[in-house]
Design an enzyme around this catalytic site. Structure first.
Site, PDB file in Angstrom:
ATOM      1  N   TYR A 139      12.189  -1.007  10.089  1.00  0.00           N
ATOM      2  CA  TYR A 139      11.941  -0.812  11.232  1.00  0.00           C
ATOM      3  C   TYR A 139      12.367   0.547  11.969  1.00  0.00           C
ATOM      4  O   TYR A 139      11.603   0.980  12.768  1.00  0.00           O
ATOM      5  CB  TYR A 139      12.375  -1.803  12.247  1.00  0.00           C
ATOM      6  CG  TYR A 139      11.559  -3.334  12.311  1.00  0.00           C
ATOM      7  CD1 TYR A 139      10.681  -3.509  11.468  1.00  0.00           C
ATOM      8  CD2 TYR A 139      12.193  -4.308  13.064  1.00  0.00           C
ATOM      9  CE1 TYR A 139      10.332  -4.552  11.227  1.00  0.00           C
ATOM     10  CE2 TYR A 139      11.475  -5.413  12.862  1.00  0.00           C
ATOM     11  CZ  TYR A 139      10.456  -5.788  12.068  1.00  0.00           C
ATOM     12  OH  TYR A 139      10.133  -7.226  12.196  1.00  0.00           O
ATOM     13  N   LYS A 190      15.905 -10.383  -0.846  1.00  0.00           N
ATOM     14  CA  LYS A 190      14.829 -10.521  -1.695  1.00  0.00           C
ATOM     15  C   LYS A 190      14.927  -9.742  -2.893  1.00  0.00           C
ATOM     16  O   LYS A 190      14.536  -8.541  -3.466  1.00  0.00           O
ATOM     17  CB  LYS A 190      13.316  -9.781  -1.031  1.00  0.00           C
ATOM     18  CG  LYS A 190      12.110 -10.029  -1.636  1.00  0.00           C
ATOM     19  CD  LYS A 190      11.609 -11.368  -1.891  1.00  0.00           C
ATOM     20  CE  LYS A 190      10.238 -11.677  -2.615  1.00  0.00           C
ATOM     21  NZ  LYS A 190       9.904 -12.901  -3.062  1.00  0.00           N
ATOM     22  N   ASP A 222      11.496 -15.732   1.021  1.00  0.00           N
ATOM     23  CA  ASP A 222      10.309 -16.762   0.754  1.00  0.00           C
ATOM     24  C   ASP A 222      10.708 -18.145   0.737  1.00  0.00           C
ATOM     25  O   ASP A 222      10.334 -18.969   1.332  1.00  0.00           O
ATOM     26  CB  ASP A 222       9.457 -16.248  -0.266  1.00  0.00           C
ATOM     27  CG  ASP A 222      10.108 -16.157  -1.717  1.00  0.00           C
ATOM     28  OD1 ASP A 222      11.356 -15.849  -1.637  1.00  0.00           O
ATOM     29  OD2 ASP A 222       9.480 -15.997  -2.806  1.00  0.00           O
ATOM     30  N   ASP A 246      13.736 -11.021  12.005  1.00  0.00           N
ATOM     31  CA  ASP A 246      12.802 -11.199  12.940  1.00  0.00           C
ATOM     32  C   ASP A 246      11.818 -12.377  12.762  1.00  0.00           C
ATOM     33  O   ASP A 246      11.699 -13.192  13.655  1.00  0.00           O
ATOM     34  CB  ASP A 246      11.967  -9.744  12.846  1.00  0.00           C
ATOM     35  CG  ASP A 246      10.924  -9.626  14.003  1.00  0.00           C
ATOM     36  OD1 ASP A 246      10.853 -10.404  15.105  1.00  0.00           O
ATOM     37  OD2 ASP A 246      10.251  -8.895  14.045  1.00  0.00           O
ATOM     38  N   ASP A 250      12.358 -16.442  14.543  1.00  0.00           N
ATOM     39  CA  ASP A 250      11.185 -17.029  15.372  1.00  0.00           C
ATOM     40  C   ASP A 250      10.781 -18.445  14.655  1.00  0.00           C
ATOM     41  O   ASP A 250      10.704 -19.240  15.469  1.00  0.00           O
ATOM     42  CB  ASP A 250      10.054 -16.250  15.411  1.00  0.00           C
ATOM     43  CG  ASP A 250       9.959 -15.224  16.608  1.00  0.00           C
ATOM     44  OD1 ASP A 250      11.060 -15.110  17.361  1.00  0.00           O
ATOM     45  OD2 ASP A 250       8.784 -14.833  16.947  1.00  0.00           O
TER      46      ASP A 250
END
Ligand code: NAD
Length: 355
Positions: A139, A190, A222, A246, A250
């Site tokens: 980001y 990852k 994942d 992020d 959620d």
């Protein structure tokens, strides 16, 4: 002395913050030393000062030990220039206070298990804490942008990057939190594909040496996304970078199905924190005394635990909420047949009484 900045914000913000302040008033009346300074943020600040994070609010927040926020935003501000929009106030305060650790609990009281889209037995009693790094990763990494490449084709690009110091400080936050909870930490990466997260994993393993009591595990992102749906109760604390966090935070919050129940905290290196509900300003129900104040009151409990180290006080607030839910009181967002529907302020009355 606890210096608390209070930013009611927009929409339902003032209503829910009023109820949270009543809970803090109980503690103050019993002798806990605290001061409250109110300041505007978001649309409210734009209306008063022409800026979503004005100098007055900056001063109040910098001088405080912790900040309590309602929510910001509303349709009347949607057409303002981007730098003046309410959400910019939030970004501004996060940057200004150096808030790098975002704590998002996802817990589901057994009484509300029907609110989830998952089977009650999968989620009842769920209690996860997701620790998300907030100031680094893809980001913010440079270089970034859009360009025409050497073959003459247009492309977009971003840079995933973490410095060792950034990984170390978020890992410490996560291990410290695990020590205050079930002493289990899952670091999400990852590492099979991305060097940045392979590096992340290496540093987390190194920091773990300082926390021999915490059981550390690692999971690919994942798989973590799948496991959160399949068997979320296997997790205690999860720590991950900005972009994975992020998405996973959620996802985890939606396991509970009750947006009005979820608190959050963002901390800096000195444990100064911004405490706010995870939901927005709910303009559709603003001013009607309908909002659920519990997420905001749980944010106060987090403030007591993480900025002020008052674990017993935090537990007391959480227990008061449990008691009120067990007695059947519900705001309309969590109402079910057979329970007692109450307004925002009546929910506040019940929680204050249960304290
Ligand atoms: P929202 O979270 O405000 O509302 C989504 C739905 O949930 C609405 O139906 C609302 O009535 C309900 N809801 C939310 N909180 C509730 C509560 N405490 N009690 C009962 N019901 C509740 O999300 P949105 O509608 O997408 O956004 C509304 C505004 O809030 C926008 O301006 C958005 O930018 C802003 N927003 C702010 C924050 C923040 O301040 N941190 C976060 C998200 C959205």
């Amino acid at each position: 002395m606890m210096k608390i900045a209070v930013l009611p914000g927009d929409g339902i913000g003032p209503e829910i913050v009023t109820q949270a302040l009543r809970v803090l008033a109980v503690l103050k009346n019993e002798g806990m030393e605290m001061t409250f300074t109110e300041a505007p943020l978001g649309g409210q600040a734009y209306d008063q000062y022409g800026h979503p994070y004005p100098e007055f609010t900056q001063k109040v927040c910098r001088e405080a030990d912790a900040v309590l926020l309602g929510a910001v935003g509303g349709p009347q501000y949607d057409n303002l220039d981007r730098p003046l929009r309410p959400e910019r106030g939030l970004l501004g305060i996060r940057k200004d206070l150096g808030l790098f650790a975002n704590l998002r609990p996802a817990n589901l009281y057994p009484e509300l298990a029907n609110a989830s889209t998952l089977k009650p037995e999968v989620v009842a009693g769920l209690d996860i804490m997701i620790v998300r790094e907030l100031t680094g990763d893809v980001y913010f990494g440079q270089p970034r942008g859009m360009r025409v490449n050497d073959e003459g084709e247009r492309e977009g690009f971003n840079t995933m990057v973490y410095k060792e110091s950034e990984v170390r400080r978020i890992a410490h936050v996560a291990f410290d939190i695990a020590m205050k909870r079930g002493k289990k930490l899952c670091s999400v990466d990852k590492a099979n594909v991305l060097e940045t997260t392979e590096f992340w994993k290496e540093i987390v393993i190194d920091v773990a040496k300082e926390y021999p009591e915490v059981e550390l595990s690692h999971m690919y992102v994942d798989n973590a996304a799948m496991q959160l749906i399949r068997n979320p109760k296997q997790f205690d604390v999860m720590v991950t970078g900005n972009i994975f966090g992020d998405i996973l935070s959620d996802e985890a919050s939606m396991l509970t199905g009750s947006i009005g129940m979820l608190a959050s905290a963002s901390l800096n290196e000195t444990k100064k924190g911004l405490y706010e509900p995870s939901h927005g300003s709910a303009p559709d129900i603003a001013g009607k005394n309908l909002a659920n104040p519990i997420a905001t009151i749980l944010s106060v409990a987090m403030m007591m635990r993480y900025s002020f180290d008052h674990e017993a006080v935090a537990t007391r607030i959480e227990n008061a909420i449990k008691k009120v839910l067990a007695a059947g009181y519900r705001t309309s967002d969590i109402f079910e047949e057979g329970t007692k529907k109450v307004s925002c302020s009546e929910m506040g009355d019940q929680i204050v009484a249960a304290m």
